[in-house]
Write an enzyme that holds these catalytic residues in place. Structure first.
Site, PDB file in Angstrom:
ATOM      1  N   LYS A   1      11.728   3.266  -0.438  1.00 25.69           N
ATOM      2  CA  LYS A   1      11.941   1.823  -0.589  1.00 25.69           C
ATOM      3  C   LYS A   1      13.401   1.521  -0.366  1.00 25.69           C
ATOM      4  CE  LYS A   1       9.408  -1.778  -1.825  1.00 25.69           C
ATOM      5  NZ  LYS A   1       7.942  -1.872  -1.725  1.00 25.69           N
TER       6      LYS A   1
ATOM      7  N   SER B   1       0.701  -1.045   8.362  1.00 24.70           N
ATOM      8  CA  SER B   1       1.978  -0.502   8.848  1.00 24.70           C
ATOM      9  C   SER B   1       1.744   0.859   9.502  1.00 24.70           C
ATOM     10  CB  SER B   1       2.966  -0.310   7.686  1.00 24.70           C
ATOM     11  OG  SER B   1       3.706  -1.480   7.456  1.00 24.70           O
TER      12      SER B   1
HETATM   13  N1  GLU Z   1       6.335  -3.633   1.101  1.00 19.04           N
HETATM   14  C1  GLU Z   1       4.959  -3.304   1.216  1.00 19.04           C
HETATM   15  C2  GLU Z   1       4.504  -2.514   0.014  1.00 19.04           C
HETATM   16  O1  GLU Z   1       5.101  -2.566  -1.035  1.00 19.04           O
HETATM   17  C3  GLU Z   1       4.630  -2.624   2.533  1.00 19.04           C
HETATM   18  C4  GLU Z   1       5.340  -1.356   2.801  1.00 19.04           C
HETATM   19  C5  GLU Z   1       5.148  -0.825   4.219  1.00 19.04           C
HETATM   20  O2  GLU Z   1       4.413  -1.419   4.977  1.00 19.04           O
HETATM   21  O3  GLU Z   1       5.767   0.186   4.513  1.00 19.04           O
HETATM   22  O4  GLU Z   1       3.482  -1.883   0.035  1.00 19.04           O
END
Ligand code: GLU
Length: 421
Positions: free
Chosen positions: A105, A357
């Site tokens: 993250k 993604s």
């Molecule tokens: N921010 C999104 C999550 O917390 C997507 C993360 C991503 O697609 O890598 O799952």
């Protein structure tokens, strides 16, 4: 309120879950800390001529199952503790739904609403220059999160390409479709939550009943899940954002709420004022009151630490579907479980975003692009498989779905770790 120790709260839940799994002490130790942490300072030339320095983070939590994956958040309260907790949740999330990715993250402590478009672009490109060596399509792949979107991913991807002196589309996901983004990515988080929620409603034999829904947070995921459920005949009785919300027993139309939000910048107190006015009875509520309204399904879709030990006893919903990451503290989770509330945990409920993604990353690498129907079909079957695995495990272990999801995910990560040194 964002919890002070989000990471500590998440680890507490992992420890509780691991009581149901035979995992070695050594593996537990590795699971309880991030693999790599980066803090950066990003100078941005502001419109008024000053230079402001922003603090950013990228945390790679675990990459046993594959390249680490996770969004980048822009929020004034971003901290290393928060980003680490979110990277930990990404690790379990990817494992829980069977995606060959680890967890990461990123975040920048900033209120993006106070930046001009030019400042926002400059910050986004600066972030990529600062973390360039830490990320990459085979090591750590960022995506959007709270207050970041496809435009920002487009700038970041472009900056990454410039530094690399070649096109590397798979280095970021959640990009605009015109530069390699995937169809369906923008609505994927909501769509994934919708598939699992519908399946839970079926399992609990509540289908056919007139169900009411309250949604906290009216960003991309909150708005889209409200819309999907509304189109399916469920009644959205309350919505809110950080500034406030509305409750209407007769039901709200998500598109009308969105129009008001777009024109006035807020939901609270404006639903029935001005040009956009659905002629319905409604009451103004706060973002906190939304959690306690009379609704069958509660969807926290904002930020972490919203359902706490203080208000968990007052939640009236029978189902809580966690579209946000970490909306329920460890203490509150126990209270909800004891009260018989079915909680679809974040690492399952909101995994649709990272699942698409993954599809985007695969398409970028293959150079072959799929149709919306293909993506929707793969998302539906992936989410339903994960839901069934976790639901069954919860029944077997006689635990909450969160505990089952943690056990299911942790076992996969530990198994992969055992094959690496
Ligand atoms: N921010 C999104 C999550 O917390 C997507 C993360 C991503 O697609 O890598 O799952």
């Amino acid at each position: 309120m964002v919890s002070d120790d989000f990471f500590g709260s998440a680890l507490k839940q992992l420890e509780q879950a691991l009581e149901h799994a035979s995992i070695s002490l050594e593996a537990k130790k590795i699971l309880m800390q991030p693999k790599a942490v980066l803090e950066v300072k990003i100078p941005v030339g502001m419109d008024d001529g000053r230079v402001k320095i922003f603090t950013g983070f990228r945390v790679r939590y675990n990459d046993a199952l594959g390249p680490a994956k996770g969004g980048i958040r822009y929020h004034p309260l971003v901290s290393l503790n928060e980003v680490t907790a979110l990277a930990f949740l990404m690790t379990l999330k990817c494992a829980a739904v069977g995606i060959p990715f680890g967890g990461a993250k990123g975040g920048v402590a900033v209120d993006p609403k106070n930046l001009s478009q030019r400042e926002l672009e400059s910050l986004s490109r600066g972030y990529v220059r600062a973390v360039y060596d830490f990320i990459g399509p085979d090591s750590d792949i960022p995506a959007p999160d709270v207050y970041t979107n496809e435009t920002i991913m487009g700038w970041m991807s472009d900056e990454y390409n410039r530094i690399s002196r070649k096109l590397v589309p798979a280095a970021f996901t959640g990009k605009p479709v015109s530069i390699g983004g995937s169809l369906g990515r923008n609505t994927a988080t909501a769509m994934g939550a919708y598939f699992v929620l519908k399946e839970l409603i079926r399992q609990l034999k509540l289908n056919g009943k007139e169900l009411t829904v309250a949604v906290q947070g009216f960003g991309n995921a909150g708005y889209n899940i409200a819309k999907l459920l509304h189109n399916d005949g469920l009644k959205i009785v309350a919505v809110s954002d950080s500034k406030g919300g509305v409750y209407a027993q007769g039901g709200l139309h998500p598109d009308s709420v969105m129009k008001v939000k777009e024109s006035k910048g807020m939901i609270d107190g404006v639903y029935c004022r001005g040009s956009v006015c659905d002629d319905i009875e409604h009451a103004h509520i706060t973002n906190e009151q939304l959690l306690e309204v009379d609704a069958d399904i509660l969807i926290p879709a904002a930020i972490e630490g919203q359902i706490t030990e203080k208000n968990a006893g007052k939640v009236k919903a029978k189902i809580v579907c966690e579209v946000a990451n970490g909306p329920t503290t460890a203490g509150a989770d126990k209270v909800l479980h004891e009260r018989g509330v079915a909680v679809v945990p974040d690492i399952l409920a909101n995994a649709g975003g990272v699942m698409v993604s993954y599809f985007e990353w695969v398409q970028n690498r293959a150079g072959l692009y799929w149709s919306s129907d293909e993506i929707r079909g793969r998302l539906e079957s992936g989410m339903l498989k994960a839901f069934r695995d976790i639901y069954e495990m919860a029944q077997q272990l006689k635990t909450s779905m969160r505990m089952a999801a943690y056990v299911h995910a942790a076992k996969k990560v530990v198994e992969a770790m055992a094959h690496r040194s």
